[in-house]
Motif scaffolding. Structure first.
Motif, PDB file in Angstrom:
ATOM      1  N   UNK A   1      25.312 -32.476  -0.366  1.00  0.00           N
ATOM      2  CA  UNK A   1      24.431 -32.545  -1.539  1.00  0.00           C
ATOM      3  C   UNK A   1      22.975 -32.702  -1.120  1.00  0.00           C
ATOM      4  N   UNK A   2      22.763 -33.601  -0.151  1.00  0.00           N
ATOM      5  CA  UNK A   2      21.395 -33.847   0.304  1.00  0.00           C
ATOM      6  C   UNK A   2      20.771 -32.576   0.890  1.00  0.00           C
TER       7      UNK A   2
ATOM      8  N   UNK B   1      20.016 -29.931  -1.695  1.00  0.00           N
ATOM      9  CA  UNK B   1      18.779 -30.239  -2.421  1.00  0.00           C
ATOM     10  C   UNK B   1      17.557 -30.017  -1.552  1.00  0.00           C
ATOM     11  N   UNK B   2      17.693 -30.513  -0.297  1.00  0.00           N
ATOM     12  CA  UNK B   2      16.551 -30.414   0.599  1.00  0.00           C
ATOM     13  C   UNK B   2      16.112 -28.964   0.748  1.00  0.00           C
TER      14      UNK B   2
ATOM     15  N   UNK C   1      16.841 -26.376  -1.099  1.00  0.00           N
ATOM     16  CA  UNK C   1      16.404 -25.679  -2.312  1.00  0.00           C
ATOM     17  C   UNK C   1      14.988 -26.123  -2.672  1.00  0.00           C
ATOM     18  N   UNK C   2      14.622 -27.270  -2.153  1.00  0.00           N
ATOM     19  CA  UNK C   2      13.340 -27.856  -2.532  1.00  0.00           C
ATOM     20  C   UNK C   2      12.245 -27.500  -1.527  1.00  0.00           C
TER      21      UNK C   2
ATOM     22  N   UNK D   1      33.327 -38.707   1.825  1.00  0.00           N
ATOM     23  CA  UNK D   1      32.151 -39.143   1.091  1.00  0.00           C
ATOM     24  C   UNK D   1      30.867 -38.815   1.874  1.00  0.00           C
ATOM     25  N   UNK D   2      30.961 -39.068   3.181  1.00  0.00           N
ATOM     26  CA  UNK D   2      29.805 -38.725   4.019  1.00  0.00           C
ATOM     27  C   UNK D   2      29.457 -37.256   3.822  1.00  0.00           C
TER      28      UNK D   2
ATOM     29  N   UNK E   1      27.848 -36.313   0.345  1.00  0.00           N
ATOM     30  CA  UNK E   1      26.429 -36.628   0.179  1.00  0.00           C
ATOM     31  C   UNK E   1      25.557 -35.838   1.148  1.00  0.00           C
ATOM     32  N   UNK E   2      26.143 -35.611   2.351  1.00  0.00           N
ATOM     33  CA  UNK E   2      25.387 -34.829   3.331  1.00  0.00           C
ATOM     34  C   UNK E   2      25.123 -33.423   2.778  1.00  0.00           C
TER      35      UNK E   2
END
Lengths: 466, 466
Positions: B10-11, B14-15, B17-18, B3-4, B7-8
């Motif tokens: 995914x985060x 996103x980070x 790409x943003x 799970x870590x 989300x890591x």
């Protein structure tokens, strides 16, 4: 656990800060492609056929369309017939009582007492609503001011004189409407302010970006508790001349002669035509401009060509066999220039109409090359509208911004979005309210590209709703 | 753990790409405010003073500036003196050998054999580079074609005749440069193609968006292995008339008379002036246009006014006391129209110059209201340039897009970014290469707003580098 939470929170924070933009761009690829293709057809036909431009030629042949004038009625019947001829589902006239002011044949100014300049004529134009001078004119010294504060300081010194408001249109401002707005109080309030201190008449440097001998008219107001005095525009070059002349010779006098007249209100009409929506006929998208003009030039840019652009949008739907899902309605509002009666009357009707006014688009900034759309609506709707930019860009619409629509459509209180079409404004104030506003001042491609921009927005609204 | 990681990942996904977008918008708030304030001053002074517009009036009084002409030299000395008078750090002429072609005084066409139309004159203009007709002209039947394929199909049937290329400028295209590009082969290659099949002369419907009796000239080519024949433009309205006339009377003949001449190359110059950078004087930002024009009108939009816009940018820096960190250099290139010799010569110099050419901006699309900048550079630089849009927007620059700069600055091979100034193009092809391209066709505010757009971009480049 802490680490899980940290990344989870970070992820979700990013996700939700990012999602709205992503969703707002969610017009699916196929729709986008189809809309772009329709937009291409609209642009191409509008530019190639130049039908609206030909209509404008016909309209300009009628002459200017001041509210209450015979010409304005001729133009109203011309538009009604034109709308009928293109096979709209309904065409009707909405009665509106409008003010009637007539310029008549005398508006002269001449330097009548001067060692150096006696006999020099000055080009003036009576302001709409002004009273006449006595038949032998008004002869007086001229006092120049730039502001109402300056006038106030002079106070009684202007008694018996002609106040000359000479604050220029600020050419340094990029937004010509802003420059106009910063000078127009001289025209609208000048007669009231000058009369407060006993002036016998007032003249105003024309509010225009062009240095020439053409005076620019427009609406002016009186205050019933203050004496009414004649009020007129003087051309920019004569304003500059007069300013120099009275510095040389402060006792110089000018004689102004005007025989304009105010009459009781008369009957006029908004012209309305529509194509019924194929799916949501009770949702209406209004587009229009004001059909009246000043009585100088032929009101080509203000607001003849824009009116015709909105008429041609409906005709373009017919020509391209586009059947709108929602009802699209062209409204040519009468009397924006000196009363807004047409807009107000339509607004009253819209309040009580059984149909829902979804959106309204006003075209009242000339028929120059398209730049963008102002829109008055909520921010979610604006985000959604911005999705349409790649489609609207086919007609060189580069932006959609929060902003004012226009005096007439702003009377439609319950519409979800009110749009103002924004063409380029650099040449507008050269012609505005003057003899310069003639057919030749309109460029066919600029006008037709504007028509296309209006048609694409109308089509998107009719298909997608709001 | 899974799970870590999820989300890591995914985060971080996103980070990253943003982030690029976020970073690309990182011009700090204070700089942004300062730049906006400077941009406001630039816009305001440019619009208010209208200095470039006054310069254009002077330039147009000299007349058109065809390469190799006496006028072009007068204009070159005028520009050099003007640059010197504004106190630039260096002003010099760069020698360039240019072709010389002279229109001379005869270019006529008349219907010489016809029952119905004998004696009807047709408005023509010799194309630049064309040979003359014999002194008694060329008299022949006219064969109309729209394409080279059609001509090929006719083949020998055009022998001894005048080929009339009548494919119109496509008014349905929103991009007038595209419409121009789709018609211009008739002008550039028409004489070669017609002569291949034995034609004795060729005429081309003027490549323009305007329907009038004004012929539009331009460059044309010969092929040394194919006979040279006289080649001229015919005005749009006369092309339409002629097309109808030869349908009525296929044996109708016209007589064309032209006495234009080609000469050996002559000496001319690029005009160059610069303000040395206060901090990075060895980094140069070039801006300019082509100073030669066709010999019709006064080459106001093409490319006199844009040249003057780039000259005025340097003068505006002086007027506003802006001291650029990098060197800004105005280059007025000679001979773009029929040789590109000035651009090529400057390009050679730039290749070997000790200074680094950081960026170059070309203005060669008329002096209409500003819309955007094309730029040829890498995508990271484009993202960075887009940060400047809120500043450039002060002069109504709405976009920066990947795109071509212009023939002259494209010769500067090592510049990091090549810009093309893109004003609105709807009216350009009305005037292009014709008598319509006169001083009156330029609008002062549109021109001055363009100057401001160029000045703001130049200032940003000079302060921020690339």
């Amino acid at each position: 656990m802490k680490k899980i939470k940290l990344f989870k929170i970070l992820f979700l924070t990013f996700l939700f800060s990012y999602l709205p933009k992503t969703l707002a761009q969610s017009l699916d690829e196929k729709s986008l492609t189809n809309f772009k293709s329709t937009a291409d057809s609209i642009v191409s036909r509008s530019l190639f056929d130049q039908k609206g431009y030909e209509w404008l030629k016909e309209l300009c042949r009628i002459g200017p369309r001041l509210s209450g004038s015979e010409n304005s009625l001729k133009a109203i019947y011309w538009a009604k017939e034109k709308m009928e001829s293109i096979g709209l589902d309904s065409v009707w006239l909405q009665p509106v009582m409008v003010p009637k002011w007539v310029r008549n044949d005398i508006e002269t100014a001449i330097i009548s007492f001067s060692k150096k300049y006696k006999g020099r004529k000055l080009t003036i134009a009576s302001y709409g609503g002004s009273i006449a001078t006595p038949a032998n004119g008004i002869t007086a010294e001229v006092v120049e001011v730039k502001t109402f504060d300056e006038l106030k300081t002079l106070g009684d010194k202007v008694k018996g004189k002609i106040v000359f408001f000479n604050r220029p249109f600020d050419k340094g401002l990029v937004n010509t409407f802003e420059a106009y707005g910063k000078a127009v109080d001289q025209r609208t309030q000048g007669a009231i302010e000058a009369a407060k201190y006993g002036a016998v008449a007032s003249i105003v440097r024309s509010i225009t970006s062009k240095d020439d001998y053409v005076p620019h008219t427009g609406v002016m107001y009186y205050n019933d508790s203050i004496p009414k005095i004649p009020h007129a525009a003087i051309s920019v070059l004569d304003a500059e001349f007069l300013s120099r002349a009275i510095k040389e010779e402060p006792t110089l006098k000018i004689t102004i002669n005007m025989n304009c007249e105010n009459y009781p209100d008369v009957l006029s009409y908004n012209v309305i035509g529509e194509i019924k929506g194929s799916k949501f006929s009770n949702e209406v998208i209004v587009l229009g401009g004001h059909y009246d003009s000043w009585d100088k030039g032929c009101g080509a840019h203000d607001d003849g060509a824009p009116c015709i652009q909105t008429m041609e949008v409906l005709e373009l739907f017919k020509r391209l066999n586009l059947k709108p899902k929602r009802t699209i309605r062209c409204v040519l509002f009468i009397n924006e220039e000196n009363g807004l009666r047409g807009g107000i009357e339509y607004g009253k009707y819209a309040d009580t109409a059984k149909v829902k006014h979804l959106a309204a688009i006003e075209a009242d900034r000339g028929a120059f090359t398209p730049r963008g759309f102002n829109v008055t609506t909520d921010s979610t709707t604006i985000s959604r509208l911005k999705q349409w930019l790649p489609i609207l860009n086919k007609a060189h619409i580069d932006w959609i911004r929060p902003g004012g629509s226009g005096g007439d459509v702003a009377q439609i209180k319950n519409a979800k979005a009110l749009f103002g079409f924004v063409p380029d404004d650099q040449r507008y104030m050269d012609v505005h309210h003057s003899d310069n506003d003639d057919f030749e001042s309109v460029h066919p491609r600029e006008m037709q590209l504007g028509t296309a921009a209006l048609a694409i927005l109308t089509y998107l609204l009719s298909e997608e709703g709001l």
